[in-house]
Design a protein around this motif. Structure first.
Motif, mmCIF file in Angstrom:
data_model
loop_
_atom_site.group_PDB
_atom_site.id
_atom_site.type_symbol
_atom_site.label_atom_id
_atom_site.label_comp_id
_atom_site.label_asym_id
_atom_site.label_seq_id
_atom_site.Cartn_x
_atom_site.Cartn_y
_atom_site.Cartn_z
ATOM 1 N N THR A 97 82.221 37.829 66.961
ATOM 2 C CA THR A 97 80.806 37.906 66.623
ATOM 3 C C THR A 97 80.639 37.655 65.128
ATOM 4 O O THR A 97 81.197 38.383 64.311
ATOM 5 N N ILE A 99 77.984 37.671 62.302
ATOM 6 C CA ILE A 99 76.641 38.151 61.992
ATOM 7 C C ILE A 99 76.063 37.275 60.877
ATOM 8 O O ILE A 99 76.642 37.214 59.786
ATOM 9 N N LEU A 103 70.555 38.516 59.267
ATOM 10 C CA LEU A 103 70.607 39.760 60.044
ATOM 11 C C LEU A 103 71.437 40.816 59.318
ATOM 12 O O LEU A 103 71.088 41.999 59.312
ATOM 13 N N GLN A 104 72.524 40.402 58.691
ATOM 14 C CA GLN A 104 73.395 41.335 57.976
ATOM 15 C C GLN A 104 72.623 42.105 56.901
ATOM 16 O O GLN A 104 72.776 43.318 56.767
ATOM 17 N N ARG A 114 71.356 49.614 62.038
ATOM 18 C CA ARG A 114 72.803 49.318 62.005
ATOM 19 C C ARG A 114 73.542 50.115 63.078
ATOM 20 O O ARG A 114 74.379 49.589 63.796
ATOM 21 N N GLN A 125 75.483 41.907 71.051
ATOM 22 C CA GLN A 125 75.470 41.621 69.619
ATOM 23 C C GLN A 125 75.504 40.113 69.383
ATOM 24 O O GLN A 125 74.747 39.585 68.561
ATOM 25 N N ARG A 126 76.379 39.405 70.117
ATOM 26 C CA ARG A 126 76.479 37.946 69.973
ATOM 27 C C ARG A 126 75.168 37.257 70.338
ATOM 28 O O ARG A 126 74.756 36.303 69.684
ATOM 29 N N CYS A 129 72.838 37.632 67.412
ATOM 30 C CA CYS A 129 73.284 36.813 66.280
ATOM 31 C C CYS A 129 73.003 35.333 66.528
ATOM 32 O O CYS A 129 72.502 34.631 65.638
#
Length: 164
Positions: A97, A99, A103-104, A114, A125-126, A129
């Motif tokens: 993944t 990020i 988004l980070q 978070r 999550q992927r 992203c």
């Protein structure tokens, strides 16, 4: 082996597992071996039809009927059955993944977000992203982030509504 139809063509299974299939193309026909990567291929006839994507599938292509060596083909089929009997498997590759910076930065600025993001399954999550990375314009990234922020906090995936 048992003949069945999958993906619009004949597929032959052994103990319920796909062993080989047949497919017709514009310029050739192909015999597919689902775990062909494990075949010895001493005659050097097998090709990976989709290099970089296909892990185990290999095909043997024929452009004329005279190219088919029945004895050699039978040896390959028997070896494919033996591979299935031996229980060879192809492990799926782990997906990393990545990020995106957009988004980070938002995850670093919001501890609740978070923590909720970290609690999601890796595939969810992927999805988030990739959804952000696919946006070309900055305003699209912002509108997409506004949409997914609520889903992340609720622990929902981007495509959960479409899953059974």
């Amino acid at each position: 082996m048992v003949e069945t139809t999958k993906w619009g063509g004949p597929v032959y299974t052994y103990n319920g597992k796909n062993v080989m299939g047949l497919a017709g193309f514009t310029n050739h026909i192909a015999v597919w071996f689902f775990k062909g990567v494990f075949l010895k291929d001493e005659a050097k006839v097998l090709v990976n039809a989709n290099e970089g994507t296909t892990k185990g599938l290999r095909q043997w292509r024929f452009t004329t009927i005279s190219e088919i060596d029945e004895r050699l083909l039978l040896r390959y089929i028997n070896e494919a059955i033996a591979i299935e009997e031996a229980g060879f498997t192809i492990a799926p590759a782990k997906k990393e993944t990545i990020i995106p910076d957009f988004l980070q930065l938002r995850l670093e600025a919001d501890a609740t977000l978070r923590n909720a993001f970290d609690a999601l399954a890796p595939y969810k999550q992927r999805e988030f992203c990739e959804y952000i990375m696919e946006a070309k314009q900055e305003k699209t990234k912002h509108s997409r982030f506004d949409k997914i922020k609520i889903l992340i906090i609720e622990g929902k995936g981007l495509n959960d509504n479409y899953r059974k």
